[in-house]
Design a protein around this motif. Structure first.
Motif, PDB file in Angstrom:
ATOM      1  N   PRO A  35       0.801  -1.215   0.000  1.00 27.68           N
ATOM      2  CA  PRO A  35       0.000   0.000   0.000  1.00 27.68           C
ATOM      3  C   PRO A  35       0.834   1.264   0.000  1.00 27.68           C
ATOM      4  CG  PRO A  35      -0.848  -1.584   1.580  1.00 27.68           C
ATOM      5  CD  PRO A  35       0.453  -2.116   1.055  1.00 27.68           C
ATOM      6  N   SER A  36       1.963   1.261   0.656  1.00 27.78           N
ATOM      7  CA  SER A  36       2.815   2.431   0.707  1.00 27.78           C
ATOM      8  C   SER A  36       4.235   1.985   0.897  1.00 27.78           C
ATOM      9  CB  SER A  36       2.409   3.361   1.850  1.00 27.78           C
ATOM     10  OG  SER A  36       2.556   2.702   3.077  1.00 27.78           O
ATOM     11  N   GLY A  37       5.154   2.758   0.360  1.00 27.44           N
ATOM     12  CA  GLY A  37       6.550   2.381   0.451  1.00 27.44           C
ATOM     13  C   GLY A  37       7.252   3.112   1.560  1.00 27.44           C
ATOM     14  N   PRO A  38       8.448   2.675   1.912  1.00 28.77           N
ATOM     15  CA  PRO A  38       9.166   3.282   3.020  1.00 28.77           C
ATOM     16  C   PRO A  38       9.742   4.633   2.694  1.00 28.77           C
ATOM     17  CG  PRO A  38      10.491   1.588   1.986  1.00 28.77           C
ATOM     18  CD  PRO A  38       9.177   1.557   1.317  1.00 28.77           C
ATOM     19  N   PHE A  39       9.683   5.014   1.425  1.00 26.50           N
ATOM     20  CA  PHE A  39      10.334   6.244   1.037  1.00 26.50           C
ATOM     21  C   PHE A  39       9.334   7.315   0.616  1.00 26.50           C
ATOM     22  CE2 PHE A  39      12.930   2.586   0.055  1.00 26.50           C
ATOM     23  CZ  PHE A  39      14.004   2.825   0.897  1.00 26.50           C
ATOM     24  N   HIS A  40       8.051   7.074   0.839  1.00 31.78           N
ATOM     25  CA  HIS A  40       7.035   8.059   0.427  1.00 31.78           C
ATOM     26  C   HIS A  40       5.985   8.221   1.505  1.00 31.78           C
ATOM     27  CE1 HIS A  40       8.870   6.878  -3.405  1.00 31.78           C
ATOM     28  NE2 HIS A  40       8.578   8.102  -3.785  1.00 31.78           N
ATOM     29  N   LYS A 302      16.042  -4.664   5.186  1.00 36.74           N
ATOM     30  CA  LYS A 302      15.205  -5.197   6.262  1.00 36.74           C
ATOM     31  C   LYS A 302      15.995  -5.360   7.559  1.00 36.74           C
ATOM     32  CE  LYS A 302      11.875  -7.618   3.339  1.00 36.74           C
ATOM     33  NZ  LYS A 302      11.302  -8.915   2.942  1.00 36.74           N
ATOM     34  N   HIS A 303      17.287  -5.592   7.443  1.00 29.27           N
ATOM     35  CA  HIS A 303      18.116  -5.809   8.632  1.00 29.27           C
ATOM     36  C   HIS A 303      18.622  -4.501   9.234  1.00 29.27           C
ATOM     37  CE1 HIS A 303      20.892  -7.989  11.256  1.00 29.27           C
ATOM     38  NE2 HIS A 303      21.833  -7.126  10.894  1.00 29.27           N
ATOM     39  N   TYR A 304      18.527  -3.395   8.497  1.00 31.53           N
ATOM     40  CA  TYR A 304      19.176  -2.163   8.924  1.00 31.53           C
ATOM     41  C   TYR A 304      18.789  -1.706  10.338  1.00 31.53           C
ATOM     42  CZ  TYR A 304      20.137   2.780   9.415  1.00 31.53           C
ATOM     43  OH  TYR A 304      20.530   3.988   9.910  1.00 31.53           O
ATOM     44  N   PRO A 305      17.507  -1.669  10.727  1.00 37.56           N
ATOM     45  CA  PRO A 305      17.195  -1.225  12.098  1.00 37.56           C
ATOM     46  C   PRO A 305      17.890  -2.073  13.162  1.00 37.56           C
ATOM     47  CG  PRO A 305      15.213  -1.283  10.763  1.00 37.56           C
ATOM     48  CD  PRO A 305      16.281  -1.967   9.961  1.00 37.56           C
ATOM     49  N   ILE A 306      18.022  -3.363  12.910  1.00 33.28           N
ATOM     50  CA  ILE A 306      18.699  -4.237  13.869  1.00 33.28           C
ATOM     51  C   ILE A 306      20.190  -3.910  13.910  1.00 33.28           C
ATOM     52  CG2 ILE A 306      19.283  -6.635  14.375  1.00 33.28           C
ATOM     53  CD1 ILE A 306      16.614  -7.427  13.145  1.00 33.28           C
ATOM     54  N   ALA A 307      20.773  -3.654  12.738  1.00 33.21           N
ATOM     55  CA  ALA A 307      22.190  -3.295  12.695  1.00 33.21           C
ATOM     56  C   ALA A 307      22.448  -2.024  13.498  1.00 33.21           C
ATOM     57  CB  ALA A 307      22.622  -3.106  11.242  1.00 33.21           C
ATOM     58  N   GLU A 308      21.600  -1.037  13.304  1.00 36.00           N
ATOM     59  CA  GLU A 308      21.767   0.213  14.051  1.00 36.00           C
ATOM     60  C   GLU A 308      21.608  -0.018  15.550  1.00 36.00           C
ATOM     61  OE1 GLU A 308      19.647   4.598  14.426  1.00 36.00           O
ATOM     62  OE2 GLU A 308      19.386   3.417  12.590  1.00 36.00           O
ATOM     63  N   SER A 309      20.679  -0.875  15.923  1.00 27.46           N
ATOM     64  CA  SER A 309      20.470  -1.167  17.346  1.00 27.46           C
ATOM     65  C   SER A 309      21.700  -1.803  17.974  1.00 27.46           C
ATOM     66  CB  SER A 309      19.252  -2.082  17.505  1.00 27.46           C
ATOM     67  OG  SER A 309      19.099  -2.485  18.844  1.00 27.46           O
ATOM     68  N   PHE A 310      22.309  -2.771  17.305  1.00 29.53           N
ATOM     69  CA  PHE A 310      23.499  -3.417  17.850  1.00 29.53           C
ATOM     70  C   PHE A 310      24.668  -2.423  17.947  1.00 29.53           C
ATOM     71  CE2 PHE A 310      21.391  -7.435  17.162  1.00 29.53           C
ATOM     72  CZ  PHE A 310      21.943  -8.248  18.143  1.00 29.53           C
ATOM     73  N   THR A 390       9.844  -4.037   0.448  1.00 26.13           N
ATOM     74  CA  THR A 390      10.706  -4.106   1.634  1.00 26.13           C
ATOM     75  C   THR A 390      10.082  -3.444   2.857  1.00 26.13           C
ATOM     76  OG1 THR A 390      11.847  -2.040   1.055  1.00 26.13           O
ATOM     77  CG2 THR A 390      12.773  -4.101   0.190  1.00 26.13           C
ATOM     78  N   GLN A 391       8.980  -2.713   2.665  1.00 27.29           N
ATOM     79  CA  GLN A 391       8.383  -1.971   3.777  1.00 27.29           C
ATOM     80  C   GLN A 391       7.997  -2.859   4.959  1.00 27.29           C
ATOM     81  OE1 GLN A 391       8.129   1.161   4.281  1.00 27.29           O
ATOM     82  NE2 GLN A 391       6.662   1.357   5.943  1.00 27.29           N
ATOM     83  N   PRO A 392       7.283  -3.966   4.763  1.00 29.15           N
ATOM     84  CA  PRO A 392       6.942  -4.801   5.934  1.00 29.15           C
ATOM     85  C   PRO A 392       8.171  -5.313   6.665  1.00 29.15           C
ATOM     86  CG  PRO A 392       5.608  -5.409   4.030  1.00 29.15           C
ATOM     87  CD  PRO A 392       6.669  -4.483   3.526  1.00 29.15           C
ATOM     88  N   ILE A 394      11.119  -3.861   6.848  1.00 26.75           N
ATOM     89  CA  ILE A 394      11.725  -2.756   7.579  1.00 26.75           C
ATOM     90  C   ILE A 394      10.961  -2.495   8.874  1.00 26.75           C
ATOM     91  CG2 ILE A 394      12.166  -0.273   7.510  1.00 26.75           C
ATOM     92  CD1 ILE A 394      12.644  -0.539   4.533  1.00 26.75           C
ATOM     93  N   GLU A 395       9.636  -2.498   8.788  1.00 27.53           N
ATOM     94  CA  GLU A 395       8.829  -2.258   9.979  1.00 27.53           C
ATOM     95  C   GLU A 395       9.050  -3.355  11.020  1.00 27.53           C
ATOM     96  OE1 GLU A 395       4.881  -1.971   8.520  1.00 27.53           O
ATOM     97  OE2 GLU A 395       5.097   0.103   7.829  1.00 27.53           O
ATOM     98  N   ALA A 396       9.146  -4.598  10.575  1.00 31.00           N
ATOM     99  CA  ALA A 396       9.377  -5.698  11.504  1.00 31.00           C
ATOM    100  C   ALA A 396      10.741  -5.572  12.178  1.00 31.00           C
ATOM    101  CB  ALA A 396       9.263  -7.028  10.769  1.00 31.00           C
ATOM    102  N   ALA A 397      11.771  -5.243  11.390  1.00 34.38           N
ATOM    103  CA  ALA A 397      13.104  -5.093  11.969  1.00 34.38           C
ATOM    104  C   ALA A 397      13.161  -3.896  12.906  1.00 34.38           C
ATOM    105  CB  ALA A 397      14.133  -4.951  10.854  1.00 34.38           C
ATOM    106  N   ASP A 398      12.501  -2.809  12.526  1.00 37.74           N
ATOM    107  CA  ASP A 398      12.472  -1.629  13.390  1.00 37.74           C
ATOM    108  C   ASP A 398      11.760  -1.950  14.693  1.00 37.74           C
ATOM    109  OD1 ASP A 398      12.965   1.258  13.745  1.00 37.74           O
ATOM    110  OD2 ASP A 398      10.790   1.399  13.705  1.00 37.74           O
ATOM    111  N   SER A 399      10.681  -2.715  14.608  1.00 43.65           N
ATOM    112  CA  SER A 399       9.972  -3.139  15.806  1.00 43.65           C
ATOM    113  C   SER A 399      10.853  -4.005  16.689  1.00 43.65           C
ATOM    114  CB  SER A 399       8.704  -3.907  15.416  1.00 43.65           C
ATOM    115  OG  SER A 399       8.103  -4.497  16.543  1.00 43.65           O
ATOM    116  N   LYS A 400      11.605  -4.910  16.071  1.00 40.03           N
ATOM    117  CA  LYS A 400      12.496  -5.770  16.836  1.00 40.03           C
ATOM    118  C   LYS A 400      13.579  -4.956  17.536  1.00 40.03           C
ATOM    119  CE  LYS A 400      12.405  -9.683  16.743  1.00 40.03           C
ATOM    120  NZ  LYS A 400      11.731 -10.665  17.635  1.00 40.03           N
ATOM    121  N   ALA A 401      14.134  -3.969  16.844  1.00 50.95           N
ATOM    122  CA  ALA A 401      15.168  -3.134  17.452  1.00 50.95           C
ATOM    123  C   ALA A 401      14.611  -2.344  18.638  1.00 50.95           C
ATOM    124  CB  ALA A 401      15.749  -2.186  16.403  1.00 50.95           C
TER     125      ALA A 401
END
Length: 965
Positions: A35-40, A302-310, A390-392, A394-401
């Motif tokens: 429905p919507s992308g991570p960049f808009h 998709k892994h980026y939020p987790i990488a930033e968290s670590f 990739t939006q779902p 990213i949201e899942a990884a961000d939630s995990k972080a």
């Protein structure tokens, strides 16, 4: 093509002429449209900041061009005709008179600077450009550079075109000369025409952005990753180093390989065709169409939020890591940029590339470059669909972080053990946001506090940020978390209220500068304590309040669905209709009344159940609705059936009726239940077991060693302390009639004794028994009550520890229910409001911590690793090892009817609750068996099925042998 048309979807873009034979495979690329992308959107606002608002810098790196044949297809790639990557220099010769000189309304450069996040430093030209995004078009503006300024700019590279390109590609060209119009003769610019000049400027920016991007990725590889690996003194423990690199840098090296290949092809094209590059779409097309390219980017994004968290976690906890990053930042290739800037580069690269290609497409004249007009829409469609897909993730990884951050900084109340299972891989943070709450202060006036409400997939929690020493911010729990099984919410349509906010300025007139804002209330509360655990929270806007309503609906619905699909105990109905009690709809008086007690038994190889209620004792075969009244004993207190132990046969039903204990033949009872004998024949088998000379308070039948014992407490008139007695069941095959003053089926065992006041139950151990009293649990020897050394557990009087004092305060007003073995060295003491742990010698363990139940329990049952707590509305199933909630069964008027702690898992757990029927015959009482389930697939937590055999029992036969107090 108009600007507005580019903002709409392209459902079926046509491939270029030389690719149309494969259009079918191209149109089915494997990325669904979200429905919507991570960049808009607003979810990731750091991608939407205009480039002109941030500094723009360059990387001066000597790029070594690899020898790569860019036209070679990799395995797994979609098959397309090989695009032409190289053209002769002669083909780049253009007759200025044949080039259209149509002028557009806007001049544009610097397209690669679009959508750069606040944490990402630009690596492009210092040209003052900015991005305009309206409903119908997207434009790049030159800012200070008009078309005329490009033509008249006197700052030019005093080199020939070929040498300038080589210096640019090696990163050796001066910063001021790294613009297309400064590397082209003035006469050529005037001949090309305004629109083509703009197009060539955009393509040049693509070359520059790709060069700097590859340089940054290579800097990460050389300085950060290799720096950590080759450090003289280990910065991160060697055993954890590779895992840390994998988590923080993920597959960045694979992405670098893709762009190395693409950059080599772009540079070759630039050397061949400068100053008039006809097209680069074939090179980008070849790269984007590679399956490995998209899959590597998908994994990284998709892994980026987790990488930033670590990274942030290590930065906060490891001073050596912090010093290492500071030293690397001084390197000229890094230029004081932090690691987050580099880690986010792949996340923002593809949307920037997409915008550059979109501007290129807009500036491509229809009669001049047909290939770009056909290829670029397809590339843009693929990139758009890919980014949306990739939006779902990213949201899942961000939630995990965010969940990891919450877990790391959560601060609990001292003493209480709260296990929310936050480390489970399937745990998710559904939503989190700021809320306000109004509380009454010590002065009696209301005050506002700012909280953070967090909705997990199993709990709702309220926290407040509190700064601790060393500037560590902890998330302090402001109330006990509410499990979703007990969470209720309401009032999402209440009128907004106002809150006065102080001005950020300080001074005498501060109160006059304050302002009022609207806030919007909603309420959450605990199902079993809606008065004391009721919280009215305020959202900052109506949209935020609606958002809370939506996520609460979704989370609670999903939680209930998961609970139903993953039941540890399946409530299977035994009967729902025979036992009736009066209701507002009833018109008769023919009621049995609610079930009070029950006992399963066997006879002749068949299974039966006996149920006691106010009008007598009823029995039927197991699972049948055809109950018959077998004994006219009204309001029986307790039932128990004794069968066999080893080769000994007993076959007696034990009944506590009023203040006496009676026993009856189970075999005759079975015949009466099936209509094969009259109730009078059962009355003839009655034996009075106890109560002839005293009033029986309660009894318990238990297997201890090789004996089947009946223990009971009784009290005579004017007697202060009740006395305890033990009878041993006699083998029915060896009984020869009644002995003087004693029933034929039982005989005295050991000596009677006294216990402290108000005993309520007896818990059989191995050598000893625990007597549940008003003052705690008393451990005595059942063989010799009179000479037992009485010990009260848990022992909380021999320690001055603060935690022990807190535990003592908790249990002073609590009612003890029983003991459960946890391990060979630890037991759980079950109270009506909490559970705590102790050693086999009665001393508290786990720093005197305790687990608080969600609802005050009336009784309990123990099965395997679980304790089942029965209250009026809920049955909580908890793991005895950590107190974690495993399942919650909801009902009305719940009562435990039968559970035998002494014989393990052989007997069922029988419960009564209000049934589903309510008519003229009264409301029904539903009898259910809580049947334990086992997993069908151990790897899946949502696949369990009912089984009579539990899969979670603990085998510790030697435990109770050591319990000898």
């Amino acid at each position: 093509m108009t600007s507005s048309s580019r903002n709409r979807s392209r459902p079926n873009p046509q491939p270029p002429q030389h690719l149309r034979s494969h259009s079918e495979s191209l149109s089915a690329h494997p990325f669904p449209i979200a429905p919507s992308g991570p960049f808009h959107g607003s979810s990731y606002s750091h991608w939407d900041v205009p480039a002109s608002l941030r500094p723009r810098v360059h990387s001066a790196v000597d790029y070594q061009q690899p020898s790569i044949n860019t036209s070679t297809s990799s395995s797994g790639m979609l098959s397309f005709p090989e695009p032409q990557l190289y053209r002769s220099v002669s083909e780049s010769k253009v007759n200025p008179h044949n080039i259209s000189r149509q002028h557009s309304n806007y001049d544009l450069v610097g397209a690669a600077d679009l959508h750069r996040g606040p944490s990402v430093s630009s690596t492009h030209s210092t040209t003052s450009s900015y991005y305009r995004h309206d409903d119908d078009y997207e434009e790049l503006y030159l800012g200070d550079h008009s078309f005329e300024s490009l033509v008249d700019d006197g700052v030019r590279v005093s080199l020939d075109a070929e040498e300038a390109v080589k210096l640019f590609q090696r990163g050796e060209l001066p910063e001021s000369g790294q613009e297309w119009h400064k590397m082209v003769p003035k006469e050529a610019i005037e001949a090309f025409g305004k629109q083509e000049v703009q197009r060539q400027s955009v393509i040049f920016e693509l070359f520059k952005a790709e060069r700097d991007y590859v340089a940054d990725l290579r800097a990460v590889q050389d300085l950060f990753i290799n720096g950590l690996r080759n450090a003289t003194q280990p910065i991160i423990m060697l055993s954890n180093l590779q895992d840390f690199i994998d988590k923080v840098f993920a597959n960045l090296s694979a992405i670098l390989e893709h762009h190395d290949r693409m950059l080599a092809a772009l540079f070759q094209r630039q050397r061949d065709q400068h100053p008039l590059v006809q097209s680069v779409s074939d090179i980008i097309f070849d790269t984007v169409l590679r399956t490995e390219f998209r899959s590597d980017y998908e994994a990284y994004i998709k892994h980026y939020p987790i990488a930033e968290s670590f990274h942030r976690k290590e930065l906060a906890s490891n001073p050596a890591y912090k010093r290492f990053l500071e030293s690397v930042a001084d390197n000229p290739r890094i230029r004081k940029r932090d690691l987050i800037t580099f880690l986010s580069r792949p996340v923002t690269r593809l949307p920037r590339l997409s915008l550059v290609l979109e501007q290129t497409l807009k500036l491509t004249e229809k009669d001049f470059n047909q290939s770009d007009l056909e290829s670029l829409p397809i590339i843009l469609s693929i990139l758009s669909d890919f980014l949306k897909s990739t939006q779902p993730g990213i949201e899942a990884a961000d939630s995990k972080a965010k969940l990891w951050e919450l877990t790391e900084h959560l601060e609990y109340q001292q003493g209480e053990i709260i296990d929310m299972d936050l480390s489970d891989e399937s745990r998710t943070l559904v939503y989190s946001g700021p809320v306000a709450r109004r509380i009454r202060g010590d002065t009696g006036f209301s005050t506002w506090i700012d909280l953070t409400a967090t909705l997990l997939d199993n709990y709702f929690i309220l926290t407040r940020d509190v700064k601790r020493p060393n500037d560590v911010v902890k998330k302090q729990l402001m109330s006990r978390p509410i499990p979703l099984s007990h969470l209720l919410y309401a009032s999402f349509d209440g009128a907004p209220e106002t809150r006065r906010e102080k001005s950020e300025e300080r001074g005498i007139l501060e109160s006059l500068r304050s302002q009022t804002v609207e806030i919007f209330p909603f309420t959450v509360f605990h199902a079993s304590n809606s008065i004391q655990r009721r919280y009215t929270l305020f959202a900052s806007s109506e949209a935020s309040r609606r958002r809370w309503k939506t996520v609460l609906d979704d989370a609670t619905g999903l939680y209930k669905a998961r609970q139903e699909a993953n039941m540890w105990y399946d409530p299977q109905t035994l009967t729902d209709g025979h036992f009736r009690f009066p209701s507002q709809r009833s018109f008769t008086n023919n009621f049995t009344g609610r079930a009070l007690t029950a006992a399963p038994f066997t006879s002749g190889g068949r299974k039966y159940i006996a149920v006691g209620c106010p009008t007598g004792i009823y029995a039927s075969t197991w699972g049948s609705e055809d109950f018959r009244r077998v004994l006219n004993l009204q309001n029986p207190v307790q039932l128990a059936a004794v069968h066999e132990l080893g080769d000994k046969q007993f076959h007696r039903l034990i009944v506590q009726h009023e203040h006496t204990i009676l026993s009856y033949s189970l075999d005759v009872l079975a015949r009466v239940a099936t209509g094969q004998a009259q109730p009078s024949s059962l009355d003839a088998t009655m034996e009075r077991v106890a109560g002839s000379d005293s009033n029986v308070i309660f009894f318990r039948a238990a297997e201890m060693g090789q004996r089947l014992l009946v223990m009971y407490a009784s009290k005579r008139l004017l007697q202060v302390n009740p006395s305890l007695h033990v009878l041993e069941a006699v083998d029915a095959s060896g009984a020869v009639g009644k002995r003087s003053g004693m029933p034929a089926s039982f005989r005295p065992f050991g000596e009677s004794g006294y216990v402290p006041r108000d005993p309520t139950d007896i818990i059989p151990l191995t050598k000893n028994v625990g007597v549940i009293t008003h003052d705690g649990i008393v451990i005595v020897d059942p063989i010799n009550f009179a000479k037992s050394v009485i010990s009260v557990v848990p022992d909380l009087h021999s320690s001055n520890d603060h935690a022990v004092s807190l535990l003592k305060d908790r249990i002073d007003d609590a009612k003890a229910l029983g003991l459960i073995r946890v391990t060979a060295d630890e037991l759980m003491v079950v109270y009506d409001i909490i559970g705590c742990y102790m050693t086999k010698y009665g001393m508290p363990t786990r720093s005197a911590g305790y687990v608080k139940w969600e609802t005050r329990a009336q009784s309990y049952a123990h099965r395997g690793n679980h304790v089942l707590l029965f209250s009026h509305q809920f049955i909580e199933v908890r793991d005895i090892r950590n107190g974690r909630i495993m399942q919650v069964i909801e009902g009305q008027e719940i009562r435990r009817l039968y559970f035998n702690a002494s014989i393990g898992n052989k007997d069922p757990i029988i419960v009564a609750m209000k049934g589903k029927t309510d008519n003229k015959d009264g409301a029904s009482d539903r009898l259910v068996e809580l049947k334990e389930t086992v997993e069908l697939n151990p790897s899946s937590p949502l696949t369990r099925h009912t089984s009579a055999k539990a899969s979670t029992s603990i085998a510790a036969p030697y435990l109770w042998d050591e319990w000898d107090m």
